[in-house]
Design a protein around this motif. Structure first.
Motif, mmCIF file in Angstrom:
data_model
loop_
_atom_site.group_PDB
_atom_site.id
_atom_site.type_symbol
_atom_site.label_atom_id
_atom_site.label_comp_id
_atom_site.label_asym_id
_atom_site.label_seq_id
_atom_site.Cartn_x
_atom_site.Cartn_y
_atom_site.Cartn_z
ATOM 1 N N THR A 174 -38.682 78.451 -16.407
ATOM 2 C CA THR A 174 -38.187 77.647 -15.290
ATOM 3 C C THR A 174 -37.661 76.279 -15.695
ATOM 4 N N GLU A 175 -37.766 75.887 -16.956
ATOM 5 C CA GLU A 175 -37.188 74.665 -17.518
ATOM 6 C C GLU A 175 -37.365 73.468 -16.582
ATOM 7 N N GLY A 176 -36.290 72.842 -16.089
ATOM 8 C CA GLY A 176 -36.395 71.624 -15.306
ATOM 9 C C GLY A 176 -37.024 71.793 -13.942
ATOM 10 N N PHE A 177 -37.191 73.021 -13.484
ATOM 11 C CA PHE A 177 -37.792 73.272 -12.177
ATOM 12 C C PHE A 177 -39.278 73.631 -12.282
ATOM 13 N N THR A 178 -39.851 73.473 -13.459
ATOM 14 C CA THR A 178 -41.254 73.837 -13.678
ATOM 15 C C THR A 178 -42.203 73.047 -12.778
ATOM 16 N N ALA A 179 -41.858 71.793 -12.481
ATOM 17 C CA ALA A 179 -42.749 70.936 -11.695
ATOM 18 C C ALA A 179 -42.983 71.460 -10.282
ATOM 19 N N SER A 180 -42.143 72.373 -9.801
ATOM 20 C CA SER A 180 -42.317 72.910 -8.443
ATOM 21 C C SER A 180 -43.427 73.952 -8.370
ATOM 22 N N LEU A 181 -43.901 74.433 -9.510
ATOM 23 C CA LEU A 181 -44.959 75.440 -9.533
ATOM 24 C C LEU A 181 -46.329 74.781 -9.364
ATOM 25 N N LYS A 182 -47.196 75.418 -8.637
ATOM 26 C CA LYS A 182 -48.545 74.889 -8.426
ATOM 27 C C LYS A 182 -49.246 74.673 -9.770
ATOM 28 N N GLY A 183 -49.808 73.460 -9.944
ATOM 29 C CA GLY A 183 -50.533 73.148 -11.157
ATOM 30 C C GLY A 183 -49.666 72.777 -12.343
ATOM 31 N N SER A 184 -48.339 72.694 -12.151
ATOM 32 C CA SER A 184 -47.427 72.440 -13.278
ATOM 33 C C SER A 184 -46.649 71.136 -13.123
ATOM 34 N N HIS A 185 -47.123 70.264 -12.243
ATOM 35 C CA HIS A 185 -46.349 69.099 -11.839
ATOM 36 C C HIS A 185 -46.040 68.145 -12.987
ATOM 37 N N ARG A 186 -46.935 68.068 -13.968
ATOM 38 C CA ARG A 186 -46.763 67.068 -15.025
ATOM 39 C C ARG A 186 -46.488 67.682 -16.393
ATOM 40 N N ILE A 187 -46.183 68.982 -16.435
ATOM 41 C CA ILE A 187 -45.967 69.639 -17.731
ATOM 42 C C ILE A 187 -44.655 69.187 -18.369
ATOM 43 N N TRP A 188 -43.549 69.405 -17.669
ATOM 44 C CA TRP A 188 -42.236 68.994 -18.152
ATOM 45 C C TRP A 188 -41.578 68.118 -17.101
ATOM 46 N N LEU A 189 -41.000 67.027 -17.540
ATOM 47 C CA LEU A 189 -40.336 66.111 -16.632
ATOM 48 C C LEU A 189 -38.914 66.596 -16.364
ATOM 49 N N PRO A 190 -38.500 66.688 -15.086
ATOM 50 C CA PRO A 190 -37.126 67.105 -14.781
ATOM 51 C C PRO A 190 -36.161 65.923 -14.910
ATOM 52 N N MET A 191 -35.482 65.842 -16.047
ATOM 53 C CA MET A 191 -34.543 64.758 -16.317
ATOM 54 C C MET A 191 -33.165 65.118 -15.772
ATOM 55 N N ASN A 192 -32.535 64.168 -15.109
ATOM 56 C CA ASN A 192 -31.221 64.408 -14.532
ATOM 57 C C ASN A 192 -30.104 64.156 -15.539
ATOM 58 N N SER A 193 -29.096 64.974 -15.484
ATOM 59 C CA SER A 193 -27.878 64.758 -16.251
ATOM 60 C C SER A 193 -26.707 65.055 -15.313
ATOM 61 N N SER A 194 -25.624 64.300 -15.471
ATOM 62 C CA SER A 194 -24.495 64.413 -14.547
ATOM 63 C C SER A 194 -23.203 64.660 -15.305
#
Length: 463
Positions: free
Chosen positions: A235-255
């Motif tokens: 789930t890469e950048g969307f990992t934080a949406s999973l229960k218990g995974s909020h702080r595993i990987w930070l979703p960094m924005n790129s434009s």
């Protein structure tokens, strides 16, 4: 003509947004359940099904395959991997050399498979050209080049100003380094073609099916639960949406922005006949490609992070970010001052606390994951997928250890990110420091990296 903002990405505006496949109809079982229908999940399904055709594999995707970074990235298929230097320190130089060689080979592996599967993703292997503008950038470029040579890239070139201009005439470029291990591609065409190929092999894909929680042998969705001995989080950048995974990987924005098609007289002035992917040695770096239809697509950091690890829905980009990317475009190529910007969009990438990409299978629980690519995922996802394939086969007793399962990023453990508001304050402070350091280096012409950037690197854990 006004700039289209959001709408997922230009790549989908150009190639068409796919009609979502049917959602999960209810509780079911599988041999392997893959959560996430981007490059990592689809490549893993592809290689697993190729290796073990009788496997019952189910892919669950919240929106549609390629909705996330796989359909929004800059189209850099190249050999960079996050964390190589750290892996050298942890496991030894030779281990990191093997990881780098695997990444070099991965570029050709993706090209091979797309050819075999008839996926036309506008791939052109022109290599990667990374340039320096200032004395400090030149010092980093030379150090970067020397380190890559030491890690086995004997075919990497160091080019002066004149040789750089013979490839791409970037205003103010004083030097560059070029590697052949890179290609330009169309991200959405690749992910759409890959999803079609995976489905043709007999893999079941359910879209519009968000997974809310992953537990051993369970992937839980609002429509039902998939039970499987192996559940893989891709789930890469969307990992934080999973229960218990909020702080595993930070979703960094790129434009990103992309220009209108450029006429031939402009290309005669710019060059870029080799269609290399283009980057630079700034701290707040940029990345660009010449598209198949002769536009320039260019990206970089805008707002680096949203409070609470929030992610956007449609890729909409702040006007200030669009202006900043346009400024880089015109600074590189002044001739483009009046060129129209056709589309702007954003997406998120996964960043671990130590900035190291990882691939893992916990044999005690059957849970696996891969990601944390820090923006280098187009090729890395393929290597991760083949490694997950080998780990699954090893776990089931179908094979023993392989060269891939012995790579140093396998089963690497990373600590969690700090809680809010420390996470938000830290990321925004760091990127403000990097922007300030770039400004200092450009205005003072210091021959060494700005102290502010070195401090930011140390605090962030990047070095």
């Amino acid at each position: 003509m006004s700039t289209v903002n959001g709408g997922i990405s230009f790549w989908y505006a150009q190639d068409g947004t796919p009609t979502p496949r049917e959602p999960l109809p209810g509780d079911t079982t599988a041999d392997v359940c893959i959560v996430g229908g981007g490059y990592t999940g689809l490549w893993t399904a592809y290689y697993l099904k190729k290796a073990v055709p009788f496997l019952n594999i189910t892919v669950l995707e919240a929106k549609f395959c390629g909705y996330g970074a796989s359909g929004r990235n800059g189209g850099w298929l190249y050999n960079g991997i996050a964390g190589r230097d750290r892996y050298a320190r942890l496991h030894g130089h030779d281990a990191a050399v093997r990881l780098q060689q695997a990444m070099n080979d991965t570029v050709d592996e993706v090209i091979r498979v797309t050819g075999d599967e008839g996926i036309d993703a506008d791939i052109h292997k022109g290599g990667v050209l990374e340039i320096a503008h200032t004395p400090a950038q030149l010092a980093r470029l030379k150090a970067f080049h020397a380190v890559d040579i030491a890690f086995g890239e004997k075919d990497r070139l160091l080019l002066g100003a004149r040789e750089t201009a013979e490839r791409i005439r970037v205003t103010g470029a004083v030097a560059s380094t070029w590697t052949p291990h890179g290609a330009r591609l169309h991200p959405a065409k690749l992910v759409k073609g890959l999803a079609t190929a995976v489905e043709a092999l007999g893999v079941t894909i359910h879209e519009s099916t968000p997974v809310t929680e992953i537990k051993p042998k369970h992937a839980i969705t609002p429509y039902g639960t998939v039970r499987a001995p192996s559940v893989l989080r891709c789930t890469e950048g969307f990992t934080a949406s999973l229960k218990g995974s909020h702080r595993i990987w930070l979703p960094m924005n790129s434009s990103m922005i992309v220009t209108d098609p450029l006429p031939e007289d402009v290309w005669s002035e710019i060059g870029w006949a080799g269609r290399e992917t283009l980057g630079d040695m700034a701290h707040s770096y940029m990345y660009a490609q010449r598209t198949a239809d002769d536009r320039i697509a260019i990206g970089g950091r805008g707002v680096p992070y949203r409070y609470g690890s929030r992610t956007d829905n449609d890729g909409r980009t702040q006007p200030a970010t669009i202006d900043a990317l346009r400024e880089i475009l015109v600074r590189f190529f002044p001739r483009l001052a009046g060129t129209g910007i056709a589309h702007a969009w954003s997406g998120v990438l996964g960043v671990p606390r130590d900035w190291c990409a990882t691939v893992t299978l916990d044999r005690s629980t059957g849970l696996g994951w891969a990601g944390g690519y820090v923006g280098s995922g187009v090729a890395t996802a393929n290597l991760a997928a083949r490694t997950l394939r080998d780990l699954i086969q090893q776990d089931s007793g179908q094979s023993g250890p392989t060269d891939l399962t012995a790579l140093p990023w396998v089963n690497h453990k990373v600590r969690n990110w700090e809680p809010e508001p420390l996470r938000w304050l830290g990321v925004h402070t760091l990127y403000a420091a990097y922007r300030r350091a770039d400004h200092q280096e450009a205005t003072t012409h210091t021959p060494t990296t700005a102290r502010l950037a070195r401090l930011a690197d140390k605090i962030s854990g990047r070095h």
